[in-house]
Write a protein that holds these residues in place. Structure first.
Motif, short mmCIF file in Angstrom:
data_model
loop_
_atom_site.label_atom_id
_atom_site.label_comp_id
_atom_site.label_asym_id
_atom_site.label_seq_id
_atom_site.Cartn_x
_atom_site.Cartn_y
_atom_site.Cartn_z
N ASN A 130 -13.88 83.01 48.97
CA ASN A 130 -13.56 83.71 50.20
C ASN A 130 -12.21 83.27 50.75
OD1 ASN A 130 -13.84 85.45 52.34
ND2 ASN A 130 -15.10 84.04 53.54
N ILE A 131 -11.17 83.89 50.23
CA ILE A 131 -9.81 83.67 50.74
C ILE A 131 -9.62 84.64 51.90
CG2 ILE A 131 -7.37 83.79 50.15
CD1 ILE A 131 -8.19 83.26 47.25
N SER A 132 -9.45 84.11 53.10
CA SER A 132 -9.48 84.96 54.28
C SER A 132 -8.30 84.69 55.20
CB SER A 132 -10.80 84.74 55.03
OG SER A 132 -10.95 83.38 55.41
N SER B 4 -9.03 79.66 54.82
CA SER B 4 -8.53 80.74 55.67
C SER B 4 -7.18 80.38 56.29
CB SER B 4 -9.55 81.03 56.77
OG SER B 4 -9.25 82.22 57.44
N ILE B 5 -6.47 81.43 56.73
CA ILE B 5 -5.18 81.28 57.41
C ILE B 5 -5.28 81.83 58.82
CG2 ILE B 5 -2.79 82.12 57.48
CD1 ILE B 5 -3.24 79.94 55.41
N TRP B 6 -4.81 81.04 59.77
CA TRP B 6 -4.63 81.49 61.15
C TRP B 6 -3.13 81.61 61.35
CZ3 TRP B 6 -7.69 82.91 65.18
CH2 TRP B 6 -7.08 82.99 66.43
N GLN B 7 -2.55 82.75 61.45
CA GLN B 7 -3.07 84.08 61.56
C GLN B 7 -1.95 85.02 61.10
OE1 GLN B 7 -3.82 84.93 65.74
NE2 GLN B 7 -2.14 83.62 66.34
N MET B 8 -2.23 86.30 60.87
CA MET B 8 -1.24 87.24 60.35
C MET B 8 -0.01 87.34 61.24
SD MET B 8 -0.49 89.20 57.85
CE MET B 8 0.45 90.65 57.36
N LEU C 16 2.46 85.86 51.93
CA LEU C 16 1.04 86.07 51.62
C LEU C 16 0.72 85.71 50.18
CD1 LEU C 16 0.43 89.47 53.47
CD2 LEU C 16 -0.46 87.22 54.14
N LYS C 17 1.61 86.05 49.28
CA LYS C 17 1.40 85.74 47.86
C LYS C 17 1.39 84.23 47.64
CE LYS C 17 3.14 86.67 43.20
NZ LYS C 17 4.17 87.37 42.39
N GLN C 18 2.29 83.51 48.30
CA GLN C 18 2.34 82.06 48.18
C GLN C 18 1.03 81.43 48.68
OE1 GLN C 18 5.84 80.79 50.28
NE2 GLN C 18 7.25 81.42 48.66
N LEU C 19 0.55 81.92 49.80
CA LEU C 19 -0.69 81.38 50.36
C LEU C 19 -1.88 81.68 49.45
CD1 LEU C 19 -0.03 82.42 54.06
CD2 LEU C 19 -0.16 80.07 53.21
N LYS C 20 -1.95 82.92 48.96
CA LYS C 20 -3.04 83.30 48.05
C LYS C 20 -3.01 82.44 46.79
CE LYS C 20 -2.41 86.18 44.93
NZ LYS C 20 -2.05 87.33 44.07
N THR C 21 -1.83 82.26 46.21
CA THR C 21 -1.69 81.46 44.99
C THR C 21 -2.14 80.02 45.23
OG1 THR C 21 0.15 82.84 44.23
CG2 THR C 21 -0.06 80.65 43.24
N THR C 22 -1.77 79.46 46.37
CA THR C 22 -2.19 78.09 46.73
C THR C 22 -3.70 77.99 46.81
OG1 THR C 22 -0.15 77.51 47.88
CG2 THR C 22 -2.14 76.38 48.58
N PHE C 23 -4.32 78.93 47.50
CA PHE C 23 -5.77 78.89 47.63
C PHE C 23 -6.46 79.02 46.28
CE2 PHE C 23 -5.99 80.56 52.30
CZ PHE C 23 -5.64 79.30 52.76
N LYS C 24 -6.02 79.97 45.48
CA LYS C 24 -6.67 80.20 44.17
C LYS C 24 -6.49 78.99 43.26
CE LYS C 24 -7.18 85.15 43.85
NZ LYS C 24 -7.08 86.32 42.99
N ARG C 25 -5.35 78.36 43.34
CA ARG C 25 -5.08 77.20 42.47
C ARG C 25 -5.97 76.02 42.83
NH1 ARG C 25 0.98 75.65 42.62
NH2 ARG C 25 1.10 77.63 41.50
#
Length: 333
Positions: free
Chosen positions: A33-35, A290-294, A322-331
């Motif tokens: 749950n990447i949110s 999760s990330i606070w906030q858009m 957003l891509k950097q944050l998503k990549t960090t979470f998935k890694r």
């Protein structure tokens, strides 16, 4: 033969009863749950919503919304009512954008963040939930209780029917009345929705809610790891609450509070990666973050933080951030 017939009827009836048990038909939690919390998205714009759909994030928590004394629900972005006299009166373009979020998108779950007052602010949201959930109380202009005619039930029902919300998220930072929030979980169950919790302090309060709630309804906790919760360590919450539900840490990005510097626990992508790695080591079952906030992601870019303060990060557009944050979470997850 007659006995076999009754056996079949019994089996069919049992299956029907099981199907009627309170188990939300709303979107379940994604496996990872990447949110992201979505302050600044009301009414929003098409370009930002398209970025979110392509972001790789799985859950969007639309924020923030406040209940007022007259039973209306207000957007924190516009400071105008979106529900008035029990009916949707908010922006129609917003409805279209939110309802389209799951189409050809990485977003599979939509939550509504109900936010309350901070210290020194006038009563709102959780003050009124506390005052209204008991049907024996009389409040002028309000239908108290949690039945289908009640003011609280109707607010949640409108959010589900108009926006297609899968859950509402409880961000109580002042009232801390567990019986009323437990009652809100029962509203969620009646509506086939989920309810999530967003703590930053007070183990006992959140623990009381978890112990009294169906884990299939109250299905996750988002732990604030910034500002008042900047010193939160996820292992302490796991130890204190022993939840069956997953706990997801929330990180605040640089760009928050209008500064590229680290402030109130805001972090660069590299700093988020380092803390997330430590959390995962202490809590191997961790399955999301999760990330606070858009709105802060966009501010980081609009303020030119990558140039002004290279230590804050390298992203020069929102999609890249957003891509950097998503990549960090998935890694790290």
């Amino acid at each position: 033969m007659k006995g076999f017939f009754f056996f079949l009827c019994f089996i069919s009836f049992s299956a029907f009863c099981l199907a009627q048990q309170a188990y939300p038909a709303a979107a379940p939690l994604p496996k990872k749950n990447i949110s992201i919390f979505g302050r600044g998205l009301y009414p929003g714009d098409d370009a930002t919503y398209e970025l979110l759909k392509k972001s790789g994030f799985k859950t969007l928590l639309l924020s923030s919304f406040y209940i007022h004394a007259d039973g209306d629900l207000y957007s924190g972005d516009s400071h105008l009512p979106i529900i008035h006299n029990g009916k949707w009166v908010g922006d129609s373009a917003y409805v279209v954008r939110v309802k389209n979020l799951k189409k050809h998108s990485s977003i599979s779950r939509i939550e509504i963040l109900l936010e309350g007052r901070w210290y020194g602010q006038p009563p709102n949201t959780f003050d009124f939930i506390r005052d209204w959930y008991d049907p024996s109380k009389t409040v002028p202009g309000i239908v108290t209780g949690i039945g289908e005619q009640s003011t609280l039930f109707n607010i949640c029902k409108v959010l589900k029917e108009v926006l297609g919300a899968d859950a509402f998220c409880i961000d109580d930072e002042s009232v801390y009345d567990s019986p009323s929030i437990i009652a809100m979980g029962k509203i969620a169950a009646k509506l086939n929705m989920h309810m999530t919790l967003c703590p930053f302090t007070k183990y006992s309060y959140w623990g009381d809610i978890l112990r009294a709630s169906d884990e299939k309804v109250v299905d996750a906790l988002y732990l604030q790891c910034y500002d008042g919760g900047a010193r939160n360590d996820i292992k302490d919450w796991v130890t204190a609450l022993k939840p069956q539900q997953p706990i997801y840490p929330i990180f605040m990005v640089r760009g928050s509070f209008g500064t590229c510097d680290s402030y109130k626990g805001s972090k660069s992508v590299d700093e988020i990666r380092a803390q997330l790695k430590g959390f995962k080591s202490d809590y191997p079952a961790m399955s999301g973050a999760s990330i606070w906030q858009m709105d802060d992601v966009k501010k980081f870019v609009s303020m030119g933080c990558a140039v002004k303060n290279p230590a804050s990060g390298t992203a020069t557009d929102v999609a890249q951030f957003l891509k950097q944050l998503k990549t960090t979470f998935k890694r790290e997850l």
